[in-house]
Motif scaffolding. Structure first.
Motif, PDB file in Angstrom:
ATOM      1  N   LEU A  80      29.360  29.836  32.921  1.00  0.00           N
ATOM      2  CA  LEU A  80      29.898  29.283  33.617  1.00  0.00           C
ATOM      3  C   LEU A  80      28.893  27.731  33.947  1.00  0.00           C
ATOM      4  O   LEU A  80      30.301  27.424  35.179  1.00  0.00           O
ATOM      5  N   ALA A  81      28.045  28.206  34.381  1.00  0.00           N
ATOM      6  CA  ALA A  81      26.751  27.121  34.886  1.00  0.00           C
ATOM      7  C   ALA A  81      27.494  25.557  33.476  1.00  0.00           C
ATOM      8  O   ALA A  81      26.990  25.172  34.497  1.00  0.00           O
TER       9      ALA A  81
ATOM     10  N   THR B 179      42.348  33.514  39.105  1.00  0.00           N
ATOM     11  CA  THR B 179      41.396  33.702  38.901  1.00  0.00           C
ATOM     12  C   THR B 179      41.416  34.353  40.666  1.00  0.00           C
ATOM     13  O   THR B 179      40.606  35.622  41.105  1.00  0.00           O
ATOM     14  N   GLY B 180      41.953  34.143  42.000  1.00  0.00           N
ATOM     15  CA  GLY B 180      41.903  35.035  42.726  1.00  0.00           C
ATOM     16  C   GLY B 180      40.883  35.345  43.461  1.00  0.00           C
ATOM     17  O   GLY B 180      40.556  36.357  44.280  1.00  0.00           O
ATOM     18  N   ASN B 181      39.638  34.152  42.956  1.00  0.00           N
ATOM     19  CA  ASN B 181      38.724  34.883  43.997  1.00  0.00           C
ATOM     20  C   ASN B 181      38.353  33.235  44.667  1.00  0.00           C
ATOM     21  O   ASN B 181      37.921  31.867  44.287  1.00  0.00           O
ATOM     22  N   PRO B 182      39.168  33.425  46.215  1.00  0.00           N
ATOM     23  CA  PRO B 182      38.369  32.037  47.223  1.00  0.00           C
ATOM     24  C   PRO B 182      36.492  31.635  47.178  1.00  0.00           C
ATOM     25  O   PRO B 182      36.486  31.033  47.858  1.00  0.00           O
TER      26      PRO B 182
ATOM     27  N   VAL C 164      34.557  38.733  34.693  1.00  0.00           N
ATOM     28  CA  VAL C 164      34.163  40.402  34.485  1.00  0.00           C
ATOM     29  C   VAL C 164      33.664  40.722  32.996  1.00  0.00           C
ATOM     30  O   VAL C 164      34.249  40.197  31.836  1.00  0.00           O
ATOM     31  N   ALA C 165      32.334  39.903  33.086  1.00  0.00           N
ATOM     32  CA  ALA C 165      31.661  40.400  31.828  1.00  0.00           C
ATOM     33  C   ALA C 165      32.326  41.114  30.552  1.00  0.00           C
ATOM     34  O   ALA C 165      31.651  41.350  29.918  1.00  0.00           O
TER      35      ALA C 165
ATOM     36  N   GLY D 101      36.470  33.016  29.680  1.00  0.00           N
ATOM     37  CA  GLY D 101      37.704  32.459  29.175  1.00  0.00           C
ATOM     38  C   GLY D 101      37.654  31.214  29.784  1.00  0.00           C
ATOM     39  O   GLY D 101      37.282  30.792  30.619  1.00  0.00           O
ATOM     40  N   ASP D 102      39.523  30.438  29.173  1.00  0.00           N
ATOM     41  CA  ASP D 102      39.580  29.293  29.746  1.00  0.00           C
ATOM     42  C   ASP D 102      39.899  29.125  31.154  1.00  0.00           C
ATOM     43  O   ASP D 102      39.715  27.990  31.713  1.00  0.00           O
TER      44      ASP D 102
END
Length: 203
Positions: A21-22, A160-163, A169-170, A176-177
């Motif tokens: 992600l980084a 993603t559903g996360n604002p 989710v590891a 993924g994309d």
């Protein structure tokens, strides 16, 4: 020519999820025109704990060339994105330990008025992702920072559903994309806001 906005992406990752992600966030910031530093915080876990987990040990070897974060990276930056796995709904001890060294910069006022944002990964879908990001926001409040979440300001956010910030989710494997694009978007948004703030101050 106007100097590019300076962005530091500072993270901790044990087995590679937050690292991915980084990297995506750094890529997004660079493509938005920023000058970027990708930095990992120092590992604090004992070697026996790391070596007992093959994925952890392998990731440490794979990222040996990533520069470790210093206070100069925060001082240098106009905007900082922090990444961490969740640890019982809070940031990892490694990232928190690094943050705990920022007292001198805080007393000097050097942390104020910068843009901050955060991203995370957890083992399960409800494993503390939002609370981890909110915990980091508490730090940003104390610093006098300007918090920039992704919100629902791009179509990828509805996937993603996360604002609050990019999360993954590891337990489902490496990002993924969708989470990678979310991280890129979050970083672009951070660059856009940091650029607008600098322009406004200059005016």
């Amino acid at each position: 020519m106007v100097d590019p906005v300076k962005v530091a992406v500072i993270y901790y990752s044990a087995t590679g999820n937050v690292h991915a992600l980084a990297q995506a966030a750094a890529d997004g910031a660079e493509k938005a025109g920023a000058q970027v530093r990708l930095r990992k915080v120092p590992e604090l876990a004992p070697p026996e704990a790391i070596n007992a987990n093959p994925a952890w040990s392998q990731h440490r070897q794979d990222t040996a060339d990533v520069v470790e974060a210093t206070l100069d990276d925060i001082d240098w930056a106009d905007a900082v994105l922090f990444g961490t796995p969740t640890r019982f709904g809070t940031p990892s001890g490694q990232l928190k330990s690094f943050i705990d060294t920022t007292g001198g910069l805080w007393r000097q006022g050097s942390l104020a008025n910068k843009v901050y944002s955060a991203f995370t990964a957890s083992g399960t879908a409800h494993g503390g992702q939002e609370s981890t990001i909110l915990a980091l926001s508490n730090v940003f409040y104390h610093w006098g920072g300007i918090i920039v979440p992704p919100g629902y300001t791009d179509p990828v956010q509805f996937k993603t559903g996360n604002p609050y910030g990019t999360s993954h989710v590891a337990g489902e494997g490496q990002p993924g994309d969708v989470p990678l694009e979310a991280a890129r978007f979050q970083a672009r948004r951070v660059v856009d806001v940091a650029t607008a703030l600098r322009a406004g101050r200059a005016a």
